[in-house]
Design an enzyme around this catalytic site. Sequence first.
Site, mmCIF file in Angstrom:
data_model
loop_
_atom_site.group_PDB
_atom_site.id
_atom_site.type_symbol
_atom_site.label_atom_id
_atom_site.label_comp_id
_atom_site.label_asym_id
_atom_site.label_seq_id
_atom_site.Cartn_x
_atom_site.Cartn_y
_atom_site.Cartn_z
ATOM 1 N N TYR A 28 0.851 -1.135 0.000
ATOM 2 C CA TYR A 28 0.157 0.163 0.118
ATOM 3 C C TYR A 28 0.900 1.337 0.012
ATOM 4 O O TYR A 28 1.899 1.279 0.619
ATOM 5 C CB TYR A 28 -0.867 0.125 1.248
ATOM 6 C CG TYR A 28 -1.825 0.989 1.150
ATOM 7 C CD1 TYR A 28 -2.937 1.250 0.593
ATOM 8 C CD2 TYR A 28 -1.539 2.384 1.962
ATOM 9 C CE1 TYR A 28 -3.564 2.320 0.445
ATOM 10 C CE2 TYR A 28 -2.269 3.552 1.879
ATOM 11 C CZ TYR A 28 -3.354 3.570 1.244
ATOM 12 O OH TYR A 28 -4.176 4.884 1.207
ATOM 13 N N TRP A 37 1.104 5.738 -1.731
ATOM 14 C CA TRP A 37 0.691 6.569 -2.681
ATOM 15 C C TRP A 37 1.787 6.943 -3.975
ATOM 16 O O TRP A 37 1.489 7.371 -4.882
ATOM 17 C CB TRP A 37 0.638 8.212 -1.959
ATOM 18 C CG TRP A 37 -0.710 8.204 -1.559
ATOM 19 C CD1 TRP A 37 -1.666 7.446 -0.772
ATOM 20 C CD2 TRP A 37 -1.674 9.322 -2.096
ATOM 21 N NE1 TRP A 37 -2.884 7.772 -0.621
ATOM 22 C CE2 TRP A 37 -2.936 9.175 -1.391
ATOM 23 C CE3 TRP A 37 -1.579 10.212 -3.072
ATOM 24 C CZ2 TRP A 37 -3.888 9.840 -1.620
ATOM 25 C CZ3 TRP A 37 -2.629 11.062 -2.947
ATOM 26 C CH2 TRP A 37 -3.770 11.059 -2.371
HETATM 27 N N1 LIG Z 1 -1.085 18.500 2.887
HETATM 28 C C1 LIG Z 1 -1.488 17.306 2.804
HETATM 29 N N2 LIG Z 1 -2.718 16.803 2.291
HETATM 30 C C2 LIG Z 1 -3.233 15.834 2.256
HETATM 31 C C3 LIG Z 1 -2.534 14.693 2.327
HETATM 32 C C4 LIG Z 1 -1.157 14.833 2.892
HETATM 33 O O1 LIG Z 1 -0.215 13.863 3.269
HETATM 34 N N3 LIG Z 1 -0.593 16.238 3.129
HETATM 35 N N4 LIG Z 1 -3.105 13.254 2.503
HETATM 36 C C5 LIG Z 1 -4.123 13.042 1.451
HETATM 37 C C6 LIG Z 1 -4.786 11.778 1.865
HETATM 38 S S1 LIG Z 1 -4.065 10.228 1.381
HETATM 39 C C7 LIG Z 1 -5.933 11.701 2.516
HETATM 40 S S2 LIG Z 1 -6.699 10.233 2.824
HETATM 41 C C8 LIG Z 1 -6.598 13.026 2.893
HETATM 42 C C9 LIG Z 1 -7.293 12.955 4.268
HETATM 43 O O2 LIG Z 1 -8.103 14.036 4.556
HETATM 44 P P1 LIG Z 1 -8.777 14.225 5.786
HETATM 45 O O3 LIG Z 1 -9.401 12.978 6.417
HETATM 46 O O4 LIG Z 1 -9.996 15.107 5.573
HETATM 47 O O5 LIG Z 1 -7.605 14.711 6.840
HETATM 48 P P2 LIG Z 1 -7.049 14.507 8.185
HETATM 49 O O6 LIG Z 1 -5.932 15.407 8.434
HETATM 50 O O7 LIG Z 1 -6.675 13.150 8.488
HETATM 51 O O8 LIG Z 1 -8.309 15.029 9.218
HETATM 52 C C10 LIG Z 1 -9.032 16.167 9.056
HETATM 53 C C11 LIG Z 1 -9.610 16.758 10.427
HETATM 54 O O9 LIG Z 1 -10.343 15.885 11.189
HETATM 55 C C12 LIG Z 1 -10.458 16.261 12.483
HETATM 56 N N5 LIG Z 1 -10.687 15.386 13.251
HETATM 57 C C13 LIG Z 1 -10.026 14.129 13.825
HETATM 58 N N6 LIG Z 1 -10.686 13.446 14.528
HETATM 59 C C14 LIG Z 1 -12.077 13.901 14.481
HETATM 60 C C15 LIG Z 1 -13.076 13.627 15.372
HETATM 61 O O10 LIG Z 1 -13.289 12.651 16.073
HETATM 62 N N7 LIG Z 1 -14.424 14.465 15.086
HETATM 63 C C16 LIG Z 1 -14.292 15.631 14.300
HETATM 64 N N8 LIG Z 1 -15.277 16.233 14.175
HETATM 65 N N9 LIG Z 1 -13.112 15.929 13.825
HETATM 66 C C17 LIG Z 1 -12.011 15.376 13.817
HETATM 67 C C18 LIG Z 1 -8.981 16.818 12.871
HETATM 68 O O11 LIG Z 1 -9.147 17.903 13.269
HETATM 69 C C19 LIG Z 1 -8.358 16.755 11.397
HETATM 70 O O12 LIG Z 1 -7.532 17.908 11.215
HETATM 71 O O13 LIG Z 1 -5.626 14.039 3.033
HETATM 72 C C20 LIG Z 1 -5.143 14.166 1.876
HETATM 73 N N10 LIG Z 1 -4.531 15.536 1.742
HETATM 74 N N1 LIG Z 2 -1.513 8.529 12.303
HETATM 75 C C1 LIG Z 2 -2.008 8.510 11.312
HETATM 76 N N2 LIG Z 2 -1.546 7.562 10.397
HETATM 77 C C2 LIG Z 2 -2.064 7.738 8.931
HETATM 78 C C3 LIG Z 2 -2.950 8.670 8.487
HETATM 79 C C4 LIG Z 2 -3.469 9.507 9.536
HETATM 80 O O1 LIG Z 2 -4.351 10.327 9.168
HETATM 81 N N3 LIG Z 2 -2.912 9.505 10.707
HETATM 82 N N4 LIG Z 2 -3.285 8.595 7.198
HETATM 83 C C5 LIG Z 2 -3.129 7.318 6.300
HETATM 84 C C6 LIG Z 2 -3.395 7.619 5.067
HETATM 85 S S1 LIG Z 2 -4.814 8.290 4.543
HETATM 86 C C7 LIG Z 2 -2.790 7.131 4.121
HETATM 87 S S2 LIG Z 2 -3.154 7.149 2.481
HETATM 88 C C8 LIG Z 2 -1.293 6.779 4.399
HETATM 89 C C9 LIG Z 2 -0.291 7.291 3.284
HETATM 90 O O2 LIG Z 2 0.930 6.368 3.523
HETATM 91 P P1 LIG Z 2 1.787 6.013 2.414
HETATM 92 O O3 LIG Z 2 1.233 6.165 1.115
HETATM 93 O O4 LIG Z 2 2.415 4.636 2.730
HETATM 94 O O5 LIG Z 2 2.871 7.327 2.587
HETATM 95 P P2 LIG Z 2 3.866 7.961 1.384
HETATM 96 O O6 LIG Z 2 4.883 8.803 2.509
HETATM 97 O O7 LIG Z 2 2.996 8.822 0.665
HETATM 98 O O8 LIG Z 2 4.769 6.635 0.881
HETATM 99 C C10 LIG Z 2 4.914 6.588 -0.489
HETATM 100 C C11 LIG Z 2 6.403 6.034 -0.592
HETATM 101 O O9 LIG Z 2 6.536 5.917 -1.995
HETATM 102 C C12 LIG Z 2 7.934 6.107 -2.411
HETATM 103 N N5 LIG Z 2 7.904 6.477 -3.767
HETATM 104 C C13 LIG Z 2 7.798 7.777 -4.301
HETATM 105 N N6 LIG Z 2 7.863 7.582 -5.726
HETATM 106 C C14 LIG Z 2 8.175 6.175 -6.000
HETATM 107 C C15 LIG Z 2 8.428 5.484 -6.878
HETATM 108 O O10 LIG Z 2 8.503 5.832 -8.202
HETATM 109 N N7 LIG Z 2 8.666 4.273 -6.992
HETATM 110 C C16 LIG Z 2 8.842 3.810 -5.831
HETATM 111 N N8 LIG Z 2 8.985 2.467 -5.652
HETATM 112 N N9 LIG Z 2 8.521 4.450 -4.636
HETATM 113 C C17 LIG Z 2 8.186 5.760 -4.561
HETATM 114 C C18 LIG Z 2 8.158 7.506 -1.407
HETATM 115 O O11 LIG Z 2 9.352 7.590 -1.192
HETATM 116 C C19 LIG Z 2 7.261 7.113 0.058
HETATM 117 O O12 LIG Z 2 8.395 6.190 0.514
HETATM 118 O O13 LIG Z 2 -1.147 6.950 5.727
HETATM 119 C C20 LIG Z 2 -1.879 6.697 6.709
HETATM 120 N N10 LIG Z 2 -1.473 6.921 8.097
HETATM 121 MO MO LIG Z 3 -5.029 8.567 2.596
#
Ligand SMILES: Nc1nc2c(c(=O)[nH]1)N[C@H]1C(S)=C(S)[C@@H](COP(=O)(O)OP(=O)(O)OC[C@H]3O[C@@H](n4cnc5c(=O)[nH]c(N)nc54)[C@H](O)[C@@H]3O)O[C@H]1N2
Ligand SMILES: Nc1nc2c(c(=O)[nH]1)N[C@H]1C(S)=C(S)[C@@H](COP(=O)(O)OP(=O)(O)OC[C@H]3O[C@@H](n4cnc5c(=O)[nH]c(N)nc54)[C@H](O)[C@@H]3O)O[C@H]1N2
Ligand SMILES: [Mo]
Length: 763
Positions: free
Chosen positions: A107, A109
């Site tokens: 898994y 991104w």
């Molecule tokens: N800059 C940046 N943007 C991203 C990403 C990133 O790594 N960096 N990742 C992307 C990805 S993979 C995803 S899945 C999305 C996720 O997008 P979201 O799920 O919308 O983002 P989060 O930051 O996990 O959470 C948003 C907010 O939910 C609130 N929250 C947490 N727990 C609770 C609760 O129990 N109740 C309520 N009401 N609020 C709560 C917190 O204040 C938190 O800041 O973001 C995407 N966008």
């Molecule tokens: N506590 C907490 N944990 C969370 C979350 C949260 O809200 N709170 N959010 C969760 C969510 S929504 C998500 S989506 C996950 C995200 O978790 P990940 O998607 O695992 O996080 P990334 O850091 O985007 O990891 C991508 C990796 O791919 C590598 N990469 C980039 N380009 C290439 C390429 O061309 N080839 C290869 N082989 N590798 C490459 C990057 O260097 C990096 O190490 O985290 C989850 N974890």
């Molecule tokens: Mo995510």
Amino acid sequence: MMQKYTAAHWGAYEIHGVGDATRLKPLPRDPHPSTIGEGWLDAVRDTNTRIARPAVREGWLKHRDRARSGDAAFVEVPWDEALDLAGDALKSVIETYGNQAIYAGSYGWSAAGRFHHAQSQMRRFLNTIGGFTGSVNTYSYAGAEVLWPHIVGQSNMYFQNDMTSWPVVAEQCDLFVAFGGIAKRAAQVTSAGTTAHETQVWLDRAVARGCRVVNISPLGTDTETQTRAEWMAPRPGTDCALILALAFEVFRNGHANSDFLNRCTTGAQRFEDYVKGSDGIPKTPEWAAQICDVPAQDIRDLAHRMGTSKTMINMAWSMQRAEGGEITIWGGLCLACVLGQIGLPGTGFGYGYGSTESVGRPHKVYNWPSVPQGQNPVQDYIPVARVTDMLESPGGSYSYNGQARTYPDAKLVWWSGGNPFHHHQDLIRLDKAWRSPQTVVVMDHSWTATARRADIVLPTTSALERDDIMINRLETAMLYMSSAVSPYGQSRDDYDIFSDLSLRFGTQAAFSEGRSAEEWQHTLWQACQTAGSSQGIELPDWTSFKTQGLFDFSGTGRRQIQMEAFRKDPDTHRRATHSGRIEMESATVAAMQLDDCPASPEWRMPVESLCDAAQGQFHLLSGQPDTRLHSQNDTGGPSKRSKSQGREVCTVHPDAATAHGVVNGDTVKVFNDRGACLAGVRISAHMRPDCISLPTGAWLDLREVDGEVMCVHGNPNVLTRDVGSTQLSQGNIAHSALVRMVKWDGELPEIRVHSLPRFVSAT
Ligand SMILES: Nc1nc2c(c(=O)[nH]1)N[C@H]1C(S)=C(S)[C@@H](COP(=O)(O)OP(=O)(O)OC[C@H]3O[C@@H](n4cnc5c(=O)[nH]c(N)nc54)[C@H](O)[C@@H]3O)O[C@H]1N2
Ligand SMILES: Nc1nc2c(c(=O)[nH]1)N[C@H]1C(S)=C(S)[C@@H](COP(=O)(O)OP(=O)(O)OC[C@H]3O[C@@H](n4cnc5c(=O)[nH]c(N)nc54)[C@H](O)[C@@H]3O)O[C@H]1N2
Ligand SMILES: [Mo]
């Protein structure tokens, strides 16, 4: 010379200059370019963290030991040797245990290009050699992926594609109730890339027109609008109780839309009965006030406004990354059904507005081809966030979406394009479980915490070092991505690595089909041309596209209103659910007889909750970072500058700071029974006093300090809890954890994860 472009999940860029003078400029059309991109070139050029050559962990090379830890020593080897070792490890596991013993859920991104998509290349290769055990669903929204088909009759992808378009929301909605906020922070990102960040534009337009935004979140900073949004801050994890009380009031005020409930839903009566107290507890505002810690009068006021305004209820994805998270988003949908504004312009129910840029985009959704992955002969899989459970208990049983299943016995783990030692919960537990497979292979461009825990490390190029195509079905442009800098060290494209590896299995013809990467991209483009023609859009030929760099079809807008036709005529436009209606009660879920997931939304107290926390416990919020994409670009400028003495910063309330004797710039140890980490302190009054916010993504740097294992860099996943959200989806519950905090007066351990690992010679 023609303009050259590249793209990432955080945006699209023009490439200017060459060599050391290379610069990336966001596209002029992008109204809100992302901060994350400012650190991209730094991260790609970081000689302290890029993987220059294939490497093998010393202990594995010499003794096949499994002592995988963050500070292991590596031996650099030539490509041929690394690929021989990886090929032999695969062959031996396949011969002895069969292909299902390869766990390659992998898994993550990775990068945004359509061809060099790490997991697609990996799956394609593994499928040619007999397959692998994979994973299903995502860390982002597993709860939604499993729940929506049962209750709205659509996959999460299609349900989200059909969200009401932002311009309609901006023009029509008067009350935007944002559970989990709607932050500019998260909308920086779109899977597969975007040429314009517009979420903020639409939200600002709505606000300028007079739409009120209510930010329901423990963080007051979660909504950036031109005027301040209203803010309601329930205890984390209690939103379901709040939703039930809002529904109670809507019923009591006579604002429930019985016509909509009768025509378009099933199970409304059970939901109403429960809300009114079929279990002996009416879900009154006073009842919810005790649980959520918000004034009953505020709940009454909000319910009244919801019942009398054009209201959109939006659930951020974060709402279901929590214990019982499926039930919360289901509750939100039920509340929207009670209000009965689904199917009308700009109102109803939203899932994920603001969680990425893609939700609500006012563009026609095209279907575009991707790299064919072939067929996986192995049927077995795990729900993605159950990886530690699988490694700990091969053969162990679990329940998922109504099925009784058993965990496979993973002997070899292959990870490409993801960083489990960033994304998974309870990382100290994973760190132990990670030692169970015989072999771990990791492909990445950087020495992440995961790469450091591999036996064989294969260095890939980054997206800036190769040509590709940005194709995103929600976008209005396609980009030819040109390489901006030359490949680092001996790094190779994922495609070339697998192509070479396939020679060792006699499957090269099947894997590569005799094409170079460039020829594959050309073939992919031709498939896009065909797909485009059948969807009414003519794409230029390959050579013209490559020369132009950007193909724009922004004229193809759409004004989507979610479930408009269904609302008008639910018999003709039946939902693909059991009942053909939106299910406020689900017979399918009921039949699963899950003790943690009821047949209709009900309030369940989470195991870790401020409702019954001990003195001194805080709720940990660990949302997405502002300056990175997860762990990506952690070594870039914006991420580094946002840290405190090299450590991730946690935000705490002034009252908590005073009680713990800390000021801005201090360091704290945040801890619980699962682990501990060190983080810098930033004080902000815009949050609940009983919460700590520590974003994800600082590279895990585990160290024993004074007999205690901790992440000295501030990764929150040493603290989060690793159980399934419910047995329905088994999604992760990153947002449900209690922690404590203490000022750190000890010496500050150096951060080692941003330096190269130890290299030793083979002899
Ligand atoms: N800059 C940046 N943007 C991203 C990403 C990133 O790594 N960096 N990742 C992307 C990805 S993979 C995803 S899945 C999305 C996720 O997008 P979201 O799920 O919308 O983002 P989060 O930051 O996990 O959470 C948003 C907010 O939910 C609130 N929250 C947490 N727990 C609770 C609760 O129990 N109740 C309520 N009401 N609020 C709560 C917190 O204040 C938190 O800041 O973001 C995407 N966008
Ligand atoms: N506590 C907490 N944990 C969370 C979350 C949260 O809200 N709170 N959010 C969760 C969510 S929504 C998500 S989506 C996950 C995200 O978790 P990940 O998607 O695992 O996080 P990334 O850091 O985007 O990891 C991508 C990796 O791919 C590598 N990469 C980039 N380009 C290439 C390429 O061309 N080839 C290869 N082989 N590798 C490459 C990057 O260097 C990096 O190490 O985290 C989850 N974890
Ligand atoms: Mo995510």
